[in-house]
Scaffold this motif. Structure first.
Motif, PDB file in Angstrom:
ATOM      1  N   GLY A  16     -14.379  44.240  45.639  1.00  0.00           N
ATOM      2  CA  GLY A  16     -13.885  42.958  45.172  1.00  0.00           C
ATOM      3  C   GLY A  16     -12.546  42.583  45.783  1.00  0.00           C
ATOM      4  N   SER A  17     -12.010  41.463  45.309  1.00  0.00           N
ATOM      5  CA  SER A  17     -10.750  40.932  45.854  1.00  0.00           C
ATOM      6  C   SER A  17      -9.789  40.562  44.738  1.00  0.00           C
ATOM      7  N   LEU A  18      -8.515  40.642  45.055  1.00  0.00           N
ATOM      8  CA  LEU A  18      -7.450  40.168  44.185  1.00  0.00           C
ATOM      9  C   LEU A  18      -6.363  39.549  45.052  1.00  0.00           C
ATOM     10  N   ARG A  19      -5.637  38.633  44.461  1.00  0.00           N
ATOM     11  CA  ARG A  19      -4.514  38.010  45.165  1.00  0.00           C
ATOM     12  C   ARG A  19      -3.272  38.171  44.309  1.00  0.00           C
ATOM     13  N   LEU A  20      -2.271  38.839  44.855  1.00  0.00           N
ATOM     14  CA  LEU A  20      -1.002  39.013  44.165  1.00  0.00           C
ATOM     15  C   LEU A  20      -0.008  37.964  44.662  1.00  0.00           C
ATOM     16  N   SER A  21       0.802  37.488  43.735  1.00  0.00           N
ATOM     17  CA  SER A  21       1.846  36.529  44.096  1.00  0.00           C
ATOM     18  C   SER A  21       3.185  36.989  43.544  1.00  0.00           C
ATOM     19  N   CYS A  22       4.224  36.673  44.276  1.00  0.00           N
ATOM     20  CA  CYS A  22       5.591  37.023  43.872  1.00  0.00           C
ATOM     21  C   CYS A  22       6.444  35.765  43.994  1.00  0.00           C
ATOM     22  N   ALA A  23       7.087  35.395  42.910  1.00  0.00           N
ATOM     23  CA  ALA A  23       7.937  34.210  42.910  1.00  0.00           C
ATOM     24  C   ALA A  23       9.305  34.582  42.365  1.00  0.00           C
ATOM     25  N   PHE A  24      10.244  33.662  42.486  1.00  0.00           N
ATOM     26  CA  PHE A  24      11.608  33.893  42.026  1.00  0.00           C
ATOM     27  C   PHE A  24      11.832  33.165  40.702  1.00  0.00           C
ATOM     28  N   SER A  25      12.590  33.793  39.826  1.00  0.00           N
ATOM     29  CA  SER A  25      12.781  33.243  38.484  1.00  0.00           C
ATOM     30  C   SER A  25      13.681  32.012  38.480  1.00  0.00           C
ATOM     31  N   ARG A  26      14.467  31.824  39.551  1.00  0.00           N
ATOM     32  CA  ARG A  26      15.347  30.668  39.684  1.00  0.00           C
ATOM     33  C   ARG A  26      15.279  30.172  41.108  1.00  0.00           C
ATOM     34  N   PRO A  27      15.673  28.940  41.360  1.00  0.00           N
ATOM     35  CA  PRO A  27      15.654  28.424  42.734  1.00  0.00           C
ATOM     36  C   PRO A  27      16.567  29.259  43.637  1.00  0.00           C
ATOM     37  N   ILE A  28      16.125  29.488  44.855  1.00  0.00           N
ATOM     38  CA  ILE A  28      16.942  30.218  45.824  1.00  0.00           C
ATOM     39  C   ILE A  28      17.048  29.394  47.098  1.00  0.00           C
ATOM     40  N   PHE A  29      18.001  29.770  47.948  1.00  0.00           N
ATOM     41  CA  PHE A  29      18.161  29.091  49.228  1.00  0.00           C
ATOM     42  C   PHE A  29      17.228  29.704  50.266  1.00  0.00           C
ATOM     43  N   GLU A  30      17.229  31.018  50.351  1.00  0.00           N
ATOM     44  CA  GLU A  30      16.384  31.694  51.318  1.00  0.00           C
ATOM     45  C   GLU A  30      16.293  33.171  50.978  1.00  0.00           C
ATOM     46  N   PHE A  31      15.297  33.836  51.562  1.00  0.00           N
ATOM     47  CA  PHE A  31      15.190  35.273  51.398  1.00  0.00           C
ATOM     48  C   PHE A  31      14.811  35.898  52.730  1.00  0.00           C
ATOM     49  N   GLY A  32      15.054  37.171  52.832  1.00  0.00           N
ATOM     50  CA  GLY A  32      14.814  37.892  54.076  1.00  0.00           C
ATOM     51  C   GLY A  32      13.421  38.472  54.133  1.00  0.00           C
ATOM     52  N   VAL A  33      13.338  39.775  54.363  1.00  0.00           N
ATOM     53  CA  VAL A  33      12.041  40.439  54.465  1.00  0.00           C
ATOM     54  C   VAL A  33      11.421  40.574  53.080  1.00  0.00           C
ATOM     55  N   GLY A  34      10.162  40.145  52.971  1.00  0.00           N
ATOM     56  CA  GLY A  34       9.410  40.315  51.724  1.00  0.00           C
ATOM     57  C   GLY A  34       8.389  41.419  51.915  1.00  0.00           C
ATOM     58  N   ALA A  35       8.151  42.175  50.868  1.00  0.00           N
ATOM     59  CA  ALA A  35       7.230  43.303  51.003  1.00  0.00           C
ATOM     60  C   ALA A  35       6.516  43.589  49.687  1.00  0.00           C
ATOM     61  N   TRP A  36       5.404  44.266  49.812  1.00  0.00           N
ATOM     62  CA  TRP A  36       4.676  44.789  48.656  1.00  0.00           C
ATOM     63  C   TRP A  36       4.595  46.308  48.792  1.00  0.00           C
ATOM     64  N   TYR A  37       4.950  46.990  47.715  1.00  0.00           N
ATOM     65  CA  TYR A  37       4.821  48.428  47.611  1.00  0.00           C
ATOM     66  C   TYR A  37       3.806  48.734  46.516  1.00  0.00           C
ATOM     67  N   ARG A  38       3.304  49.962  46.523  1.00  0.00           N
ATOM     68  CA  ARG A  38       2.459  50.383  45.426  1.00  0.00           C
ATOM     69  C   ARG A  38       2.747  51.839  45.084  1.00  0.00           C
ATOM     70  N   GLN A  39       2.437  52.159  43.838  1.00  0.00           N
ATOM     71  CA  GLN A  39       2.627  53.522  43.382  1.00  0.00           C
ATOM     72  C   GLN A  39       1.473  53.924  42.492  1.00  0.00           C
ATOM     73  N   ALA A  40       0.744  54.941  42.923  1.00  0.00           N
ATOM     74  CA  ALA A  40      -0.349  55.488  42.128  1.00  0.00           C
ATOM     75  C   ALA A  40       0.200  56.586  41.225  1.00  0.00           C
ATOM     76  N   PRO A  41      -0.470  56.873  40.132  1.00  0.00           N
ATOM     77  CA  PRO A  41       0.004  57.925  39.216  1.00  0.00           C
ATOM     78  C   PRO A  41       0.188  59.254  39.944  1.00  0.00           C
ATOM     79  N   GLY A  42       1.347  59.856  39.783  1.00  0.00           N
ATOM     80  CA  GLY A  42       1.622  61.143  40.390  1.00  0.00           C
ATOM     81  C   GLY A  42       1.956  61.098  41.866  1.00  0.00           C
ATOM     82  N   LYS A  43       2.056  59.910  42.420  1.00  0.00           N
ATOM     83  CA  LYS A  43       2.346  59.781  43.852  1.00  0.00           C
ATOM     84  C   LYS A  43       3.618  58.986  44.065  1.00  0.00           C
ATOM     85  N   GLN A  44       4.168  59.108  45.276  1.00  0.00           N
ATOM     86  CA  GLN A  44       5.363  58.357  45.600  1.00  0.00           C
ATOM     87  C   GLN A  44       5.033  56.915  45.900  1.00  0.00           C
TER      88      GLN A  44
END
Length: 121
Positions: A16-44
């Protein structure tokens, strides 16, 4: 202070498929590098994908060809489209922005609260 807010996690069957989104809680001017990390149980925590201001991307080898990271500099969002999901993709997914600027000043190393992705076999 500006916070990152993730959405889109959930439970899905393998393939299947999922779409994750990340937004900012307040207006911003700009941002640099955006990334997604993940952590499974017991793993880094591991870097899944990143995208810089020019749109250049990097991916974890195991997600290449299945995941796509994107950013909307006008709407200030970072998205992760995840297709052909596998049980090993299960984990908490975190949005990260290395730097941002807003009316509240400059912030570095910004993290969201995480959103859970569970893929059943």
């Amino acid at each position: 202070q500006v916070q990152l807010v993730e959405s889109g996690g959930g439970f899905v069957q393998a393939g299947g498929s999922l779409r994750l989104s990340c937004a900012f809680s307040r207006p911003i001017f700009e941002f640099g590098v955006g990334a997604w990390y993940r952590q499974a149980p017991g793993k880094q925590r591991e870097l899944v994908a990143s995208i810089d201001k020019s749109g250049s991307t990097t991916y974890l080898d195991s997600v290449k060809g299945r995941f796509t990271i994107s950013r909307d500099n006008a709407k200030n969002t970072i998205n992760l489209q995840m297709n052909s999901l596998k049980p090993e993709d299960t984990g908490a997914y975190y949005c990260n922005v290395d730097a941002l600027t807003s009316n509240w000043g400059a912030q570095r190393d910004n993290w969201g609260q995480g959103t859970q992705v569970t893929v059943s076999s």
